[in-house]
Design a protein around this motif. Sequence first.
Motif, PDB file in Angstrom:
ATOM      1  N   VAL A 268       0.830  -1.207   0.000  1.00  0.00           N
ATOM      2  CA  VAL A 268       0.000   0.000   0.000  1.00  0.00           C
ATOM      3  C   VAL A 268       0.865   1.257   0.000  1.00  0.00           C
ATOM      4  CG1 VAL A 268      -1.966  -1.129   1.086  1.00  0.00           C
ATOM      5  CG2 VAL A 268      -0.224  -0.093   2.528  1.00  0.00           C
ATOM      6  N   ASP A 269       2.080   1.161   0.513  1.00  0.00           N
ATOM      7  CA  ASP A 269       2.970   2.325   0.551  1.00  0.00           C
ATOM      8  C   ASP A 269       3.865   2.420  -0.674  1.00  0.00           C
ATOM      9  OD1 ASP A 269       2.064   3.167   3.104  1.00  0.00           O
ATOM     10  OD2 ASP A 269       3.321   1.636   4.045  1.00  0.00           O
ATOM     11  N   ILE A 346     -11.291   7.603  -4.659  1.00  0.00           N
ATOM     12  CA  ILE A 346     -10.171   6.784  -4.193  1.00  0.00           C
ATOM     13  C   ILE A 346      -9.034   7.674  -3.691  1.00  0.00           C
ATOM     14  CG2 ILE A 346      -8.588   4.915  -4.799  1.00  0.00           C
ATOM     15  CD1 ILE A 346     -10.457   4.275  -7.165  1.00  0.00           C
ATOM     16  N   ASP A 347      -8.743   8.748  -4.411  1.00  0.00           N
ATOM     17  CA  ASP A 347      -7.672   9.657  -4.010  1.00  0.00           C
ATOM     18  C   ASP A 347      -7.982  10.310  -2.663  1.00  0.00           C
ATOM     19  OD1 ASP A 347      -6.145   9.154  -6.263  1.00  0.00           O
ATOM     20  OD2 ASP A 347      -6.931  10.866  -7.378  1.00  0.00           O
ATOM     21  N   LYS A 350      -7.385   7.714   0.071  1.00  0.00           N
ATOM     22  CA  LYS A 350      -5.950   7.493   0.246  1.00  0.00           C
ATOM     23  C   LYS A 350      -5.327   8.652   1.030  1.00  0.00           C
ATOM     24  CE  LYS A 350      -2.102   5.184  -0.898  1.00  0.00           C
ATOM     25  NZ  LYS A 350      -1.839   3.768  -0.580  1.00  0.00           N
ATOM     26  N   ASN A 355      -6.402   2.552   4.054  1.00  0.00           N
ATOM     27  CA  ASN A 355      -5.596   1.687   3.189  1.00  0.00           C
ATOM     28  C   ASN A 355      -6.416   0.606   2.509  1.00  0.00           C
ATOM     29  OD1 ASN A 355      -6.083  -0.128   5.254  1.00  0.00           O
ATOM     30  ND2 ASN A 355      -3.944  -0.336   5.891  1.00  0.00           N
ATOM     31  N   CYS A 372      -6.656   1.259  -8.214  1.00  0.00           N
ATOM     32  CA  CYS A 372      -6.274   0.831  -6.860  1.00  0.00           C
ATOM     33  C   CYS A 372      -4.956   0.070  -6.879  1.00  0.00           C
ATOM     34  CB  CYS A 372      -7.378  -0.028  -6.245  1.00  0.00           C
ATOM     35  SG  CYS A 372      -8.882   0.899  -5.842  1.00  0.00           S
ATOM     36  N   ILE A 375      -2.170   2.836  -7.133  1.00  0.00           N
ATOM     37  CA  ILE A 375      -1.886   3.754  -6.020  1.00  0.00           C
ATOM     38  C   ILE A 375      -1.717   3.031  -4.684  1.00  0.00           C
ATOM     39  CG2 ILE A 375      -3.132   5.599  -7.196  1.00  0.00           C
ATOM     40  CD1 ILE A 375      -5.242   5.352  -4.935  1.00  0.00           C
ATOM     41  N   MET A 377      -4.144   0.567  -2.904  1.00  0.00           N
ATOM     42  CA  MET A 377      -5.348   0.547  -2.079  1.00  0.00           C
ATOM     43  C   MET A 377      -5.904  -0.865  -2.053  1.00  0.00           C
ATOM     44  SD  MET A 377      -7.482   2.281  -0.172  1.00  0.00           S
ATOM     45  CE  MET A 377      -7.500   4.044  -0.544  1.00  0.00           C
ATOM     46  N   CYS A 428      -4.673  -5.628  -5.764  1.00  0.00           N
ATOM     47  CA  CYS A 428      -5.382  -4.894  -4.711  1.00  0.00           C
ATOM     48  C   CYS A 428      -6.421  -5.747  -3.986  1.00  0.00           C
ATOM     49  CB  CYS A 428      -6.048  -3.647  -5.286  1.00  0.00           C
ATOM     50  SG  CYS A 428      -7.387  -3.971  -6.468  1.00  0.00           S
ATOM     51  N   ARG A 587      -6.220  11.609   8.456  1.00  0.00           N
ATOM     52  CA  ARG A 587      -4.942  10.880   8.443  1.00  0.00           C
ATOM     53  C   ARG A 587      -4.275  10.961   9.814  1.00  0.00           C
ATOM     54  NH1 ARG A 587      -0.980   8.888   5.092  1.00  0.00           N
ATOM     55  NH2 ARG A 587      -2.338   9.127   3.271  1.00  0.00           N
TER      56      ARG A 587
END
Length: 598
Positions: A268-269, A346-347, A350, A355, A372, A375, A377, A428, A587
């Motif tokens: 995810v990172d 989605i953005d 994120k 996650n 997904c 990026i 996800m 994903c 976050r």
Amino acid sequence: MAATTAASLAEWKPAGERITTRWTAEVTPDNAWREYPRPQMVREDWQSLNGLWDFVVRAKKDAKSPQPPEEWEGRILVPYCIESSLSGVGHLLEPEEELWYRRTFEIEAQDQRLLLHFEAVDYECEAWVNGKSVGTHKGGNTPFTFDVTAAAVDGENTLLLRVLDPTGDYQLRGKQVLKPGGIMYTRVSGIWQSVWLETVPRTYIERLKIDTAIQPATITIQTFTAGDTAGELSVKATASIEGKQVATATGTPGKTVIEIADAKLWSVDAPHLYDLSIELLDGGRVIDRVASYAGIRTIGKTKDKDGHWRFTLNGGEIFHLGTLDQGWWPESLLTPPSDEAMRYDIDYLKASGFNCIRNHIKIRPRRYYAYCDNIGMLIWQDQVSGPPHPKWTRMQPDPKDADWPQEAHNQFMFELKEMMDTLHNHPCIAVWVPFNEAWGQHRTMETGKWVMQHDPSRLLNIASGGNFWPVGDIADHHNYPNPEFPGDDPRFNDYIKVVGEFGGHGFVVDEKHLWNPKARNWGYGGLPKDRDELMARYEKSNAMLIELKKAGVAGGIYTQTSDVEGEVNGLLTYDREVRKFAPEKLRELHAPLFQPVD
């Protein structure tokens, strides 16, 4: 982007007067969903059939020998369903009606095959090309393909499609109902995802199944072929990353294994993806070629130092924090108004520190999953549900299944397999969810065992918040508005414990952002008096989830991404104009959930 013609605009405009998103103003008949629909198996030779089609709605005729219409009612913008504003029609299709579509397309004669692809048509349909039936399909949520080579001619061709959509019992339709209200929404009928043509060789690659491993790092490709009987088939696969070729392998269509040295894993990172070129050879001669990609990663589970089961990604513990995502839009219902609009949600998630996303009893366009993948996800993928339902006992012992007849169960399994096969290659996808809150829950143990056998590479959440049966990997409890889990019940000791739904804190920003200001606009636990109280409620739920993690809970799904119709419990308003919560603040609140347990 193609210029919009005056004629096309004269034939189409959004229907109705409800709220819309900012992307409505950018949609035209000449640009509606023209992106390539299948990012994990790309060919260059394709043609979009999205745009204006003729349509007519009429009383349902004899299903065994349907007669095409002689007159047409008007123009509809594909791929938006007929009930939606962006279709230009806004008609609620009734169970006793049938919907017909017509359009023409042109091709040049060539010694190849012509495939007609529908990404999704709700619910049951039959297609004709130049008066010849080319295929039928039942199931409103997954892609399907008809080989129309024998029916197509050089030059202009006429395509007809007939659709039936009763929105009735045993039909997998998710939250679609004839009378929307509460947590149920407006029905969706007909074409609601892209339609396109593809030219392929006489013998061609029909489908890929891609699996990965990390010790050692490998990409294993199973290549399914179709078309004419060929001679000695083989496959050559090449992997590249960041434009640099790193490995090549040859094998059979049944199995080609690419070994990757010093592999960059997908996470995810750091969502590293390997580009793939896959060639089908006959006696050493390349007869077909497709482009794809793969993310090398493993999904799993492990016990922590206190004996609680936790999710893992590439062997490391990871807390799953996501939102329940209905995937509905005010102007287009199940279809995002555009690719850009789809990516916006989605953005935002994120950026807010989530996650994962739980796709709630809905299957998305394939481009959604590809984004997904790109990026980083994770996805919990629900199967689309349908009634009838057994009694919902949540996590109580000895639940009862609904009694579905064999034919209905066969259709359920057909659609479940179609979904899993369609989405299998996306890194994903982390969790399969066959049932939600006992909705249509039947033959639970049988279904769960089949899913685990069909795809052992993912985790199984047999019934999110539903009637718990001892199969799969996850025990999932729903609680509103604040998260809870019955952690003292020993029946759940062998399972990953999650709160598959919680929150639902509602708030009306302003009536101009409401689907229907005169309706009951609601959230769980009543509506707060102002934004400060809304944030306080969210902070309380988040703090409770942090404590639950310490007690053994491994994931939480907040309801929900956006408002939907009468539900005003989204992080975003239904029109996506207002972010009720700043992503930076979310976050910050979420950060402790990803820290190791003391």
